[in-house]
Motif scaffolding. Structure first.
Motif, PDB file in Angstrom:
ATOM      1  N   GLY A  80       0.836  -1.196   0.000  1.00  0.00           N
ATOM      2  CA  GLY A  80       0.000   0.000   0.000  1.00  0.00           C
ATOM      3  C   GLY A  80       0.871   1.245   0.000  1.00  0.00           C
ATOM      4  N   LEU A  81       0.664   2.112   0.971  1.00  0.00           N
ATOM      5  CA  LEU A  81       1.442   3.345   1.070  1.00  0.00           C
ATOM      6  C   LEU A  81       2.655   3.198   1.974  1.00  0.00           C
ATOM      7  CD1 LEU A  81      -1.511   5.885   1.370  1.00  0.00           C
ATOM      8  CD2 LEU A  81      -0.177   5.308  -0.668  1.00  0.00           C
ATOM      9  N   ARG A  82       2.872   2.000   2.510  1.00  0.00           N
ATOM     10  CA  ARG A  82       3.967   1.794   3.467  1.00  0.00           C
ATOM     11  C   ARG A  82       5.193   1.170   2.817  1.00  0.00           C
ATOM     12  NH1 ARG A  82       0.749  -1.320   7.979  1.00  0.00           N
ATOM     13  NH2 ARG A  82      -1.185  -0.282   7.488  1.00  0.00           N
ATOM     14  N   PHE A  83       6.331   1.787   3.067  1.00  0.00           N
ATOM     15  CA  PHE A  83       7.616   1.253   2.642  1.00  0.00           C
ATOM     16  C   PHE A  83       8.416   0.977   3.899  1.00  0.00           C
ATOM     17  CE2 PHE A  83      12.117   1.743   1.802  1.00  0.00           C
ATOM     18  CZ  PHE A  83      12.282   0.890   0.725  1.00  0.00           C
ATOM     19  N   ALA A  84       9.054  -0.189   3.976  1.00  0.00           N
ATOM     20  CA  ALA A  84       9.854  -0.525   5.151  1.00  0.00           C
ATOM     21  C   ALA A  84      11.166  -1.158   4.711  1.00  0.00           C
ATOM     22  CB  ALA A  84       9.092  -1.472   6.066  1.00  0.00           C
ATOM     23  N   ALA A  85      12.258  -0.562   5.104  1.00  0.00           N
ATOM     24  CA  ALA A  85      13.574  -1.131   4.817  1.00  0.00           C
ATOM     25  C   ALA A  85      13.865  -2.254   5.804  1.00  0.00           C
ATOM     26  CB  ALA A  85      14.643  -0.051   4.929  1.00  0.00           C
ATOM     27  N   GLY A  86      14.473  -3.330   5.322  1.00  0.00           N
ATOM     28  CA  GLY A  86      14.876  -4.431   6.188  1.00  0.00           C
ATOM     29  C   GLY A  86      13.737  -5.286   6.704  1.00  0.00           C
ATOM     30  N   LYS A  87      12.562  -5.167   6.102  1.00  0.00           N
ATOM     31  CA  LYS A  87      11.412  -5.966   6.523  1.00  0.00           C
ATOM     32  C   LYS A  87      10.725  -6.535   5.294  1.00  0.00           C
ATOM     33  CE  LYS A  87      10.471  -3.293  10.658  1.00  0.00           C
ATOM     34  NZ  LYS A  87       9.517  -2.497  11.389  1.00  0.00           N
ATOM     35  N   GLY A  88      10.016  -7.628   5.485  1.00  0.00           N
ATOM     36  CA  GLY A  88       9.249  -8.235   4.414  1.00  0.00           C
ATOM     37  C   GLY A  88       8.580  -9.500   4.910  1.00  0.00           C
ATOM     38  N   PHE A  89       7.290  -9.441   5.134  1.00  0.00           N
ATOM     39  CA  PHE A  89       6.551 -10.570   5.686  1.00  0.00           C
ATOM     40  C   PHE A  89       6.689 -11.833   4.841  1.00  0.00           C
ATOM     41  CE2 PHE A  89       2.668 -13.135   6.014  1.00  0.00           C
ATOM     42  CZ  PHE A  89       2.687 -13.424   7.358  1.00  0.00           C
ATOM     43  N   ASP A  90       6.764 -11.673   3.525  1.00  0.00           N
ATOM     44  CA  ASP A  90       6.779 -12.838   2.642  1.00  0.00           C
ATOM     45  C   ASP A  90       8.080 -13.634   2.665  1.00  0.00           C
ATOM     46  OD1 ASP A  90       4.199 -12.472   1.874  1.00  0.00           O
ATOM     47  OD2 ASP A  90       4.667 -11.522  -0.033  1.00  0.00           O
ATOM     48  N   VAL A  91       9.065 -13.190   3.409  1.00  0.00           N
ATOM     49  CA  VAL A  91      10.297 -13.968   3.548  1.00  0.00           C
ATOM     50  C   VAL A  91      10.082 -14.879   4.754  1.00  0.00           C
ATOM     51  CG1 VAL A  91      12.793 -13.887   3.837  1.00  0.00           C
ATOM     52  CG2 VAL A  91      11.633 -12.103   2.523  1.00  0.00           C
ATOM     53  N   ASN A  92       9.425 -16.006   4.493  1.00  0.00           N
ATOM     54  CA  ASN A  92       9.044 -16.928   5.558  1.00  0.00           C
ATOM     55  C   ASN A  92       8.945 -18.342   4.986  1.00  0.00           C
ATOM     56  OD1 ASN A  92       6.191 -17.615   4.784  1.00  0.00           O
ATOM     57  ND2 ASN A  92       5.915 -15.402   5.018  1.00  0.00           N
ATOM     58  N   PRO A  93       8.867 -19.353   5.844  1.00  0.00           N
ATOM     59  CA  PRO A  93       8.833 -20.746   5.369  1.00  0.00           C
ATOM     60  C   PRO A  93       7.665 -21.067   4.439  1.00  0.00           C
ATOM     61  CG  PRO A  93       9.415 -20.702   7.680  1.00  0.00           C
ATOM     62  CD  PRO A  93       9.016 -19.291   7.311  1.00  0.00           C
TER      63      PRO A  93
END
Length: 167
Positions: free
Chosen positions: A32-45
């Motif tokens: 959406g409107l959020r950008f986050a450095a060093g994060k990403g929920f989809d990097v998961n098992p």
């Protein structure tokens, strides 16, 4: 070089792909409107399992050549933690009368009635299934008391009219 995940929103450094997924630090995420450095929920098992088993190369090597380590031993615990940290509080809010607006939104009904059973199915079977398959799993697995709301979620997911279980 970096890799865009199936949602197209999260990136990881290509050299990290062969590392165990729970040790990878994402470059960034954008939702959406959020950008986050060093994060990403989809990097998961879960996502790594789907990428390894069903990923489609658009350009470059296929998933089998990437050396992905989805950490299958972590899959169940990751899903249990997601149920505890996200879905249990979400359900508690609804049970306490907070968020009753969800009945007015087919998207939110589908969100709650298809995604939590999707995690349950993965915990029980080790398979990652679609939201629609999770709804069918929920109808077959949970009691009849849940059938109306699951059918509402499935109808929304399928683009069908509401079965009319709720006003």
């Amino acid at each position: 070089a970096a890799l865009g995940l199936p949602s197209g929103e999260r990136l990881v450094v290509a050299g990290d792909l062969a590392r165990p997924v729970t040790t990878i630090v994402p470059v960034a995420s954008h939702t959406g409107l959020r950008f986050a450095a060093g994060k990403g929920f989809d990097v998961n098992p879960v996502m790594w399992k789907v990428l390894a088993e069903r990923g489609i190369a658009v350009r470059g090597p296929g998933p089998g050549a990437l050396g992905l380590d989805p950490e299958p031993g972590a899959l169940r615990d990751w899903n249990l933690a997601n149920l505890d940290t996200y879905w249990e509080p979400w359900a508690a809010d609804l049970g306490a009368g907070r968020g009753q607006w969800w009945r007015n939104s087919g998207w939110l009904v589908a969100w709650g009635t298809l995604r939590a059973p999707r995690l349950h199915c993965t915990i029980a079977t080790g398979d990652v299934v679609s939201k629609e398959a999770a709804g069918e799993y929920a109808r077959a697995t949970f009691g009849d008391e849940w059938r109306p709301v699951v059918e509402e979620g499935l109808a929304y997911c399928r683009g069908e009219p509401s079965p009319g279980h709720f006003p």
